[in-house]
Write a protein that holds these residues in place. Structure first.
Motif, PDB file in Angstrom:
ATOM      1  N   GLY A  15       0.803  -1.222   0.000  1.00 15.99           N
ATOM      2  CA  GLY A  15       0.000   0.000   0.000  1.00 15.99           C
ATOM      3  C   GLY A  15       0.829   1.261   0.000  1.00 15.99           C
ATOM      4  O   GLY A  15       2.008   1.241  -0.358  1.00 15.99           O
ATOM      5  N   ASP A  16       0.159   2.342   0.426  1.00 16.88           N
ATOM      6  CA  ASP A  16       0.731   3.688   0.421  1.00 16.88           C
ATOM      7  C   ASP A  16       1.059   4.063   1.864  1.00 16.88           C
ATOM      8  O   ASP A  16       0.151   4.159   2.697  1.00 16.88           O
ATOM      9  N   ILE A  17       2.320   4.303   2.151  1.00 21.01           N
ATOM     10  CA  ILE A  17       2.737   4.541   3.540  1.00 21.01           C
ATOM     11  C   ILE A  17       2.159   5.832   4.117  1.00 21.01           C
ATOM     12  O   ILE A  17       2.033   5.951   5.338  1.00 21.01           O
ATOM     13  N   ALA A  28      11.984   7.801   3.105  1.00 22.65           N
ATOM     14  CA  ALA A  28      13.212   7.532   2.340  1.00 22.65           C
ATOM     15  C   ALA A  28      13.710   8.863   1.792  1.00 22.65           C
ATOM     16  O   ALA A  28      13.408   9.247   0.670  1.00 22.65           O
ATOM     17  N   ALA A  29      14.458   9.591   2.628  1.00 24.16           N
ATOM     18  CA  ALA A  29      14.871  10.956   2.301  1.00 24.16           C
ATOM     19  C   ALA A  29      16.219  10.963   1.578  1.00 24.16           C
ATOM     20  O   ALA A  29      16.824   9.911   1.351  1.00 24.16           O
ATOM     21  N   GLY A  36      11.758  15.377  -2.558  1.00 19.98           N
ATOM     22  CA  GLY A  36      12.042  14.772  -3.854  1.00 19.98           C
ATOM     23  C   GLY A  36      10.835  14.018  -4.348  1.00 19.98           C
ATOM     24  O   GLY A  36       9.703  14.369  -4.027  1.00 19.98           O
ATOM     25  N   GLY A  37      11.090  12.935  -5.114  1.00 18.70           N
ATOM     26  CA  GLY A  37       9.995  12.125  -5.646  1.00 18.70           C
ATOM     27  C   GLY A  37       9.710  10.946  -4.747  1.00 18.70           C
ATOM     28  O   GLY A  37      10.054  10.962  -3.565  1.00 18.70           O
ATOM     29  N   GLY A  38       9.093   9.913  -5.305  1.00 18.76           N
ATOM     30  CA  GLY A  38       8.861   8.667  -4.565  1.00 18.76           C
ATOM     31  C   GLY A  38       8.132   8.870  -3.249  1.00 18.76           C
ATOM     32  O   GLY A  38       7.240   9.710  -3.144  1.00 18.76           O
ATOM     33  N   LEU A 121      13.367   1.100   1.731  1.00 19.37           N
ATOM     34  CA  LEU A 121      14.394   2.133   1.534  1.00 19.37           C
ATOM     35  C   LEU A 121      15.347   1.782   0.386  1.00 19.37           C
ATOM     36  O   LEU A 121      15.726   0.608   0.216  1.00 19.37           O
ATOM     37  N   SER A 122      15.721   2.788  -0.366  1.00 20.31           N
ATOM     38  CA  SER A 122      16.760   2.709  -1.430  1.00 20.31           C
ATOM     39  C   SER A 122      16.370   1.926  -2.678  1.00 20.31           C
ATOM     40  O   SER A 122      17.182   1.850  -3.609  1.00 20.31           O
ATOM     41  N   THR A 123      15.159   1.344  -2.729  1.00 18.16           N
ATOM     42  CA  THR A 123      14.840   0.470  -3.871  1.00 18.16           C
ATOM     43  C   THR A 123      14.091   1.170  -5.000  1.00 18.16           C
ATOM     44  O   THR A 123      13.665   0.526  -5.946  1.00 18.16           O
ATOM     45  N   GLY A 124      13.959   2.507  -4.913  1.00 18.13           N
ATOM     46  CA  GLY A 124      13.352   3.262  -6.006  1.00 18.13           C
ATOM     47  C   GLY A 124      14.442   4.042  -6.721  1.00 18.13           C
ATOM     48  O   GLY A 124      15.291   3.462  -7.408  1.00 18.13           O
ATOM     49  N   TYR A 126      17.107   5.247  -5.722  1.00 17.47           N
ATOM     50  CA  TYR A 126      18.466   4.907  -5.325  1.00 17.47           C
ATOM     51  C   TYR A 126      18.946   3.548  -5.844  1.00 17.47           C
ATOM     52  O   TYR A 126      20.105   3.165  -5.617  1.00 17.47           O
ATOM     53  N   VAL A 158       5.644  -1.245   4.541  1.00 15.12           N
ATOM     54  CA  VAL A 158       4.552  -0.936   3.617  1.00 15.12           C
ATOM     55  C   VAL A 158       5.123  -0.940   2.208  1.00 15.12           C
ATOM     56  O   VAL A 158       5.875  -0.038   1.829  1.00 15.12           O
TER      57      VAL A 158
HETATM   58  N1  AR6 Z   1       4.247   4.286  -0.088  1.00 13.07           N
HETATM   59  C1  AR6 Z   1       5.086   3.240   0.044  1.00 13.07           C
HETATM   60  N2  AR6 Z   1       6.105   3.000  -0.799  1.00 13.07           N
HETATM   61  C2  AR6 Z   1       6.286   3.853  -1.839  1.00 13.07           C
HETATM   62  C3  AR6 Z   1       5.454   4.987  -2.055  1.00 13.07           C
HETATM   63  C4  AR6 Z   1       4.389   5.180  -1.119  1.00 13.07           C
HETATM   64  N3  AR6 Z   1       3.544   6.213  -1.234  1.00 13.07           N
HETATM   65  N4  AR6 Z   1       5.891   5.630  -3.169  1.00 13.07           N
HETATM   66  C5  AR6 Z   1       6.958   4.933  -3.639  1.00 13.07           C
HETATM   67  N5  AR6 Z   1       7.192   3.856  -2.844  1.00 13.07           N
HETATM   68  P1  AR6 Z   1      12.027   5.945  -3.417  1.00 13.07           P
HETATM   69  P2  AR6 Z   1      14.833   5.693  -2.517  1.00 13.07           P
HETATM   70  C6  AR6 Z   1       8.268   2.826  -2.945  1.00 13.07           C
HETATM   71  O1  AR6 Z   1      12.468   6.317  -4.778  1.00 13.07           O
HETATM   72  O2  AR6 Z   1      15.093   4.650  -3.520  1.00 13.07           O
HETATM   73  C7  AR6 Z   1      13.529  10.650  -3.409  1.00 13.07           C
HETATM   74  O3  AR6 Z   1      13.525  11.564  -4.455  1.00 13.07           O
HETATM   75  C8  AR6 Z   1       8.998   2.685  -4.254  1.00 13.07           C
HETATM   76  O4  AR6 Z   1       8.260   1.858  -5.128  1.00 13.07           O
HETATM   77  O5  AR6 Z   1      10.907   6.691  -2.795  1.00 13.07           O
HETATM   78  O6  AR6 Z   1      15.315   5.478  -1.102  1.00 13.07           O
HETATM   79  C9  AR6 Z   1      14.297  11.153  -2.176  1.00 13.07           C
HETATM   80  O7  AR6 Z   1      14.214  12.539  -2.050  1.00 13.07           O
HETATM   81  C10 AR6 Z   1      10.308   2.016  -3.821  1.00 13.07           C
HETATM   82  O8  AR6 Z   1      10.135   0.605  -3.702  1.00 13.07           O
HETATM   83  O9  AR6 Z   1      13.262   6.040  -2.337  1.00 13.07           O
HETATM   84  C11 AR6 Z   1      15.699  10.697  -2.439  1.00 13.07           C
HETATM   85  O10 AR6 Z   1      16.388  11.623  -3.242  1.00 13.07           O
HETATM   86  C12 AR6 Z   1      10.530   2.556  -2.402  1.00 13.07           C
HETATM   87  O11 AR6 Z   1       9.293   3.178  -2.033  1.00 13.07           O
HETATM   88  C13 AR6 Z   1      15.510   9.408  -3.205  1.00 13.07           C
HETATM   89  O12 AR6 Z   1      14.219   9.484  -3.813  1.00 13.07           O
HETATM   90  C14 AR6 Z   1      11.648   3.568  -2.291  1.00 13.07           C
HETATM   91  O13 AR6 Z   1      11.683   4.398  -3.447  1.00 13.07           O
HETATM   92  C15 AR6 Z   1      15.506   8.199  -2.302  1.00 13.07           C
HETATM   93  O14 AR6 Z   1      15.451   7.032  -3.078  1.00 13.07           O
END
Ligand code: AR6
Length: 175
Positions: A15-17, A28-29, A36-38, A121-124, A126, A158
């Motif tokens: 789901g959505d955290i 995941a900052a 940022g995104g994600g 963490l880190s799987t988007g 990063y 989540v």
């Molecule tokens: N709820 C739960 N999981 C989610 C959601 C959500 N609403 N949205 C995405 N995910 P990422 P990172 C999953 O990229 O890899 C940002 O720009 C997503 O599918 O959010 O740690 C920050 O500012 C993936 O499996 O985080 C940093 O610059 C996971 O969350 C950078 O991205 C993490 O993806 C951090 O990258």
């Protein structure tokens, strides 16, 4: 799907955290706490500008460490911002990823937050491969629960999408 570690439930959900009803949710900052995104984008959008105002005051957070702010309009009481490694296949990547989970749990325990939700963490952005990240994440969460014995009722992952859920479900069977 769940597993009991001492008195603490370790739960996997999909789901959505931002909708999680836990006392703390983990973001995941990035190390500049710049948004940022994600998940990061979703948390700031849903929680409102108070979260970024506190991030600006804190300023930064090194990879593997964690800081805490208000959760603004979210259901959670607090957001814990942690920074996972940008995956490069280096030997220190798993240690930095584990530290992000461990330091987040230590911070939650210190604030008396008994239920905590993490994203993967880190799987988007990063780029950390999901299967490898799932093993490190669940190993570190288990270690953090055991270290902070009696401090948590539930630690939840989540997971966004079926692939992430499946990778963590498989890793849960191995810890
Ligand atoms: N709820 C739960 N999981 C989610 C959601 C959500 N609403 N949205 C995405 N995910 P990422 P990172 C999953 O990229 O890899 C940002 O720009 C997503 O599918 O959010 O740690 C920050 O500012 C993936 O499996 O985080 C940093 O610059 C996971 O969350 C950078 O991205 C993490 O993806 C951090 O990258």
């Amino acid at each position: 799907m769940e597993k009991l570690i001492g008195q603490t439930r370790l739960v996997l959900t999909q789901g959505d955290i931002t909708q999680a009803d836990t006392e703390a949710i983990v973001n995941a900052a990035n190390s500049r706490l710049a948004g940022g995104g994600g998940v990061d984008g979703a948390i700031h959008r849903a929680g409102g500008p108070e979260i970024m105002a506190e991030c600006r005051k804190i300023g930064s957070c090194p990879t593997g460490e964690a800081v805490i702010t208000t959760a603004g309009r979210l259901k959670a009481k607090k957001v814990i911002h942690t920074v996972g490694p940008i995956y490069r296949g280096r030997p220190e990547d798993p240690r930095l990823l584990a530290n992000a989970y461990l330091n987040s749990l230590d911070l939650a325990a210190r604030y008396g937050l008994r239920t905590v939700a993490f994203p993967s963490l880190s799987t988007g952005a990063y780029g950390y491969p999901l299967e490898a990240a799932a093993k490190v994440a669940l190993g570190a969460v288990k270690q953090g629960i055991e270290k902070n014995s009696g401090k948590f009722d539930e630690v939840r992952l989540v997971l966004f999408g079926q692939d992430a859920f499946d990778a963590y479900a498989q890793a849960l069977g191995q810890i």
